[in-house]
Design a protein around this motif. Structure first.
Motif, PDB file in Angstrom:
ATOM      1  N   VAL A 117      -8.592   0.377 -54.562  1.00 17.43           N
ATOM      2  CA  VAL A 117      -7.522   0.329 -53.569  1.00 17.43           C
ATOM      3  C   VAL A 117      -6.496  -0.745 -53.880  1.00 17.43           C
ATOM      4  N   ILE A 118      -6.943  -1.964 -54.167  1.00 12.59           N
ATOM      5  CA  ILE A 118      -6.024  -3.086 -54.332  1.00 12.59           C
ATOM      6  C   ILE A 118      -5.141  -2.885 -55.557  1.00 12.59           C
ATOM      7  N   GLU A 119      -5.711  -2.360 -56.625  1.00  8.38           N
ATOM      8  CA  GLU A 119      -4.934  -2.121 -57.837  1.00  8.38           C
ATOM      9  C   GLU A 119      -3.813  -1.112 -57.588  1.00  8.38           C
ATOM     10  N   VAL A 120      -4.109  -0.084 -56.805  1.00 13.53           N
ATOM     11  CA  VAL A 120      -3.099   0.925 -56.486  1.00 13.53           C
ATOM     12  C   VAL A 120      -1.958   0.296 -55.687  1.00 13.53           C
ATOM     13  N   ILE A 121      -2.305  -0.543 -54.717  1.00 14.41           N
ATOM     14  CA  ILE A 121      -1.279  -1.204 -53.909  1.00 14.41           C
ATOM     15  C   ILE A 121      -0.421  -2.109 -54.787  1.00 14.41           C
ATOM     16  N   VAL A 122      -1.055  -2.859 -55.687  1.00 14.27           N
ATOM     17  CA  VAL A 122      -0.320  -3.731 -56.601  1.00 14.27           C
ATOM     18  C   VAL A 122       0.632  -2.900 -57.467  1.00 14.27           C
ATOM     19  N   ALA A 123       0.145  -1.760 -57.986  1.00 10.73           N
ATOM     20  CA  ALA A 123       0.982  -0.911 -58.836  1.00 10.73           C
ATOM     21  C   ALA A 123       2.181  -0.366 -58.067  1.00 10.73           C
ATOM     22  N   MET A 124       1.959   0.047 -56.824  1.00  5.64           N
ATOM     23  CA  MET A 124       3.063   0.579 -56.016  1.00  5.64           C
ATOM     24  C   MET A 124       4.104  -0.501 -55.735  1.00  5.64           C
ATOM     25  N   VAL A 125       3.640  -1.730 -55.501  1.00  7.42           N
ATOM     26  CA  VAL A 125       4.575  -2.847 -55.298  1.00  7.42           C
ATOM     27  C   VAL A 125       5.413  -3.056 -56.556  1.00  7.42           C
ATOM     28  N   GLY A 126       4.765  -3.053 -57.713  1.00  6.18           N
ATOM     29  CA  GLY A 126       5.480  -3.233 -58.965  1.00  6.18           C
ATOM     30  C   GLY A 126       6.499  -2.143 -59.231  1.00  6.18           C
ATOM     31  N   LEU A 127       6.151  -0.906 -58.884  1.00  6.77           N
ATOM     32  CA  LEU A 127       7.078   0.208 -59.075  1.00  6.77           C
ATOM     33  C   LEU A 127       8.278   0.074 -58.140  1.00  6.77           C
ATOM     34  N   ARG A 128       8.011  -0.317 -56.893  1.00 12.12           N
ATOM     35  CA  ARG A 128       9.095  -0.451 -55.918  1.00 12.12           C
ATOM     36  C   ARG A 128      10.051  -1.573 -56.294  1.00 12.12           C
ATOM     37  N   LEU A 129       9.518  -2.655 -56.856  1.00 12.06           N
ATOM     38  CA  LEU A 129      10.357  -3.790 -57.234  1.00 12.06           C
ATOM     39  C   LEU A 129      11.060  -3.587 -58.573  1.00 12.06           C
ATOM     40  N   GLY A 130      10.682  -2.526 -59.287  1.00 14.75           N
ATOM     41  CA  GLY A 130      11.297  -2.279 -60.584  1.00 14.75           C
ATOM     42  C   GLY A 130      10.658  -3.066 -61.713  1.00 14.75           C
ATOM     43  N   ILE A 131       9.523  -3.715 -61.456  1.00 16.85           N
ATOM     44  CA  ILE A 131       8.808  -4.439 -62.510  1.00 16.85           C
ATOM     45  C   ILE A 131       8.108  -3.448 -63.436  1.00 16.85           C
ATOM     46  N   LEU A 132       7.604  -2.366 -62.869  1.00 12.74           N
ATOM     47  CA  LEU A 132       6.895  -1.348 -63.635  1.00 12.74           C
ATOM     48  C   LEU A 132       7.760  -0.105 -63.777  1.00 12.74           C
ATOM     49  N   GLY A 133       7.646   0.539 -64.921  1.00  8.64           N
ATOM     50  CA  GLY A 133       8.263   1.833 -65.138  1.00  8.64           C
ATOM     51  C   GLY A 133       7.213   2.920 -64.980  1.00  8.64           C
ATOM     52  N   PRO A 134       7.569   4.188 -65.141  1.00  4.45           N
ATOM     53  CA  PRO A 134       6.598   5.282 -64.986  1.00  4.45           C
ATOM     54  C   PRO A 134       5.384   5.130 -65.909  1.00  4.45           C
ATOM     55  N   GLU A 135       5.607   4.678 -67.150  1.00  3.08           N
ATOM     56  CA  GLU A 135       4.493   4.559 -68.096  1.00  3.08           C
ATOM     57  C   GLU A 135       3.536   3.442 -67.698  1.00  3.08           C
ATOM     58  N   THR A 136       4.075   2.247 -67.435  1.00  2.85           N
ATOM     59  CA  THR A 136       3.200   1.122 -67.087  1.00  2.85           C
ATOM     60  C   THR A 136       2.538   1.339 -65.731  1.00  2.85           C
ATOM     61  N   TYR A 137       3.234   2.008 -64.816  1.00  6.28           N
ATOM     62  CA  TYR A 137       2.631   2.342 -63.529  1.00  6.28           C
ATOM     63  C   TYR A 137       1.430   3.265 -63.732  1.00  6.28           C
ATOM     64  N   THR A 138       1.603   4.288 -64.546  1.00  2.00           N
ATOM     65  CA  THR A 138       0.511   5.216 -64.822  1.00  2.00           C
ATOM     66  C   THR A 138      -0.673   4.495 -65.452  1.00  2.00           C
ATOM     67  N   ILE A 139      -0.391   3.558 -66.343  1.00  4.55           N
ATOM     68  CA  ILE A 139      -1.460   2.798 -67.005  1.00  4.55           C
ATOM     69  C   ILE A 139      -2.271   2.002 -65.990  1.00  4.55           C
ATOM     70  N   ILE A 140      -1.602   1.329 -65.069  1.00 11.21           N
ATOM     71  CA  ILE A 140      -2.316   0.497 -64.100  1.00 11.21           C
ATOM     72  C   ILE A 140      -3.128   1.360 -63.126  1.00 11.21           C
ATOM     73  N   ILE A 141      -2.592   2.521 -62.728  1.00  7.17           N
ATOM     74  CA  ILE A 141      -3.371   3.416 -61.869  1.00  7.17           C
ATOM     75  C   ILE A 141      -4.608   3.917 -62.612  1.00  7.17           C
ATOM     76  N   LEU A 142      -4.467   4.177 -63.910  1.00  4.76           N
ATOM     77  CA  LEU A 142      -5.632   4.583 -64.706  1.00  4.76           C
ATOM     78  C   LEU A 142      -6.702   3.498 -64.723  1.00  4.76           C
ATOM     79  N   VAL A 143      -6.278   2.243 -64.797  1.00  6.30           N
ATOM     80  CA  VAL A 143      -7.232   1.133 -64.736  1.00  6.30           C
ATOM     81  C   VAL A 143      -7.988   1.170 -63.412  1.00  6.30           C
ATOM     82  N   ALA A 144      -7.275   1.428 -62.314  1.00  4.68           N
ATOM     83  CA  ALA A 144      -7.925   1.510 -60.999  1.00  4.68           C
ATOM     84  C   ALA A 144      -8.968   2.618 -60.973  1.00  4.68           C
ATOM     85  N   ILE A 145      -8.629   3.768 -61.541  1.00  9.92           N
ATOM     86  CA  ILE A 145      -9.548   4.909 -61.520  1.00  9.92           C
ATOM     87  C   ILE A 145     -10.764   4.664 -62.416  1.00  9.92           C
TER      88      ILE A 145
END
Length: 443
Positions: free
Chosen positions: A372-400
């Motif tokens: 759960v926490i990793e997903v929330i962190v990834a969504m925050v990063g995507l919203r702030l523009g720190i993460l792009g589609p690729e890095t966002y997908t990578i971090i969600i994969l880590v959560a899974i």
């Protein structure tokens, strides 16, 4: 003089939103139940509900329907995001309400050592990995140091809801290892939310000496204000709500406190989820709280709002990006750093506390679950523009992946712990040690 009427939502926009919510909830609940049937965390199924409706699957299978259901217009997607944001703020608030700080007091120095080692090592490795990743994976305009710091925070968090559910399913929640894992995760959670708020503030205002100092001082100020002013206010509000025998006033007051806290930290340039977490902790630690009256809020959040939020997070995953060698290599590197960093850190902390290697391995397996926490962190990063589609997908994969790893590794480690206990006692079959039994000399 007549006033200008307030614009209402367009008929088509409301229709699309209702169908989005209905379809996301249907798939999230169905796949969540399917995941639970296979002894996997429900969040895995909920995320894949979004994956099915997103660019990874539906856009390739039925592109016309995908464009209608998830249109490219920002205004339409913002409506769905608004529902998701409400869900995540209440979810983080509920998580804060359920933290067991008495576990930290009971487990004391051992929990702190395990937590800090399991937090600092992956944090450092995550920052180093972020600096080494190809710049092509970073969104345009992103400061490489901010990205590296954010990746470090993403690598060091743990997920208490997933950990607790795994321990409960394996009947380990009241065992020594289970209690230590949860206590260590509490410390991780508190530090993780603090770090997320700091790095998010840096991303918003930039990296200068003044902004870095402000990014550090603002969260400290929020915590101090919460302790000195917020705690008595929360106590008074909950006392007033408790006058009613019905749970409604308590649920309303708790939700109000979480939302106001979220708005306050957001106004300060910090993450709204930080305010939600702090207020959740204030509510959960108040002596005026009647936990039974909060059950309707918990049920609504976990059964309705949270699945929609995680499905929405899955929509933004693009698994087709992994077909690119550079993205796949980065995903493998980040996953390896996340797993090795958390396992090694928790293992070192456990060994420094006198635990044996299998107990240390069990702690590492529990702490490694990000969920759960990793997903929330990834969504925050995507919203702030720190993460792009690729890095966002990578971090969600880590959560899974880390959430899927926890149960089998825990089972293997616990089997060896019990086997060793039986051998030491000279028994052919042993009774698992729990918190009421005298601990061995090594703990």
């Amino acid at each position: 003089m007549s006033s200008i009427p307030v614009p209402t939502m367009a008929h088509h926009s409301l229709l699309v939103l209702l169908l989005q919510l209905a379809l996301l909830l249907l798939l999230a609940l169905s796949l969540g139940q399917l995941a639970a049937w296979f002894k996997m965390p429900a969040i895995v199924g909920e995320l894949f509900a979004g994956v099915l409706l997103g660019p990874s699957v539906l856009s390739h299978v039925v592109p016309g329907f995908a464009d209608w259901l998830l249109p490219k217009q920002a205004a339409q997607m913002h409506l769905l995001d608004a529902v998701g944001q409400l869900g995540v703020l209440l979810l983080v608030g509920v998580t804060g309400m359920e933290l067991k700080f008495d576990l930290v007091k009971r487990r004391g120095a051992t929990a702190v050592r395990v937590s800090l080692a399991g937090l600092l090592l992956p944090l450092g490795l995550g920052v180093a990995t972020g600096l080494l990743l190809p710049s092509s994976l970073l969104p345009g305009g992103t400061d490489p140091m901010v990205f590296a710091l954010f990746l470090g925070v993403a690598m060091c968090v743990s997920a208490i809801p997933v950990i607790a559910k795994t321990l409960l399913d394996m009947n380990l929640l009241h065992r020594e290892v289970g209690q230590l894992t949860l206590a260590s995760a509490v410390v991780d959670d508190v530090v993780g939310w603090f770090l997320l708020s700091v790095v998010s503030a840096m991303a918003t205002v930039g990296l200068t000496t003044g902004t870095i100092a402000a990014s550090l001082l603002y969260p400290v100020g929020v915590v101090l204000f919460a302790l000195l002013v917020g705690r008595p206010v929360v106590r008074i509000a909950l006392r007033a709500a408790n006058r009613s025998p019905e749970p409604g006033p308590t649920v309303a007051v708790a939700a109000l406190i979480v939302l106001l806290g979220s708005a306050a930290t957001h106004a300060l340039g910090l993450e709204a989820v930080f305010g939600a977490f702090v207020c959740g902790v204030l509510i959960g630690t108040s002596e005026e709280l009647d936990r039974e009256k909060l059950l309707p809020l918990r049920t609504t959040v976990l059964a309705f709002l949270a699945p929609i939020y995680f499905a929405t997070a899955g929509i933004r995953m693009d698994l087709t990006a992994l077909a690119r060698p550079a993205v796949l290599a980065a995903a493998c590197a980040v996953l390896a750093v996340a797993v090795l960093g958390k396992f090694a850190g928790a293992y070192i902390g456990a060994k420094l506390s006198g635990l044996d290697r299998w107990e240390a391995l069990a702690l590492g397996a529990g702490m490694n679950s990000r969920g759960v926490i990793e997903v929330i962190v990834a969504m925050v990063g995507l919203r702030l523009g720190i993460l792009g589609p690729e890095t966002y997908t990578i971090i969600i994969l880590v959560a899974i992946v880390t959430s899927l790893m926890a149960p089998p590794v825990l089972r293997a480690a616990m089997a060896r712990i019990e086997e060793n206990a039986e051998t030491e006692m000279g028994m052919g079959s042993g009774t698992p040690r729990d918190l009421t039994s005298p601990p061995p000399a090594s703990v």
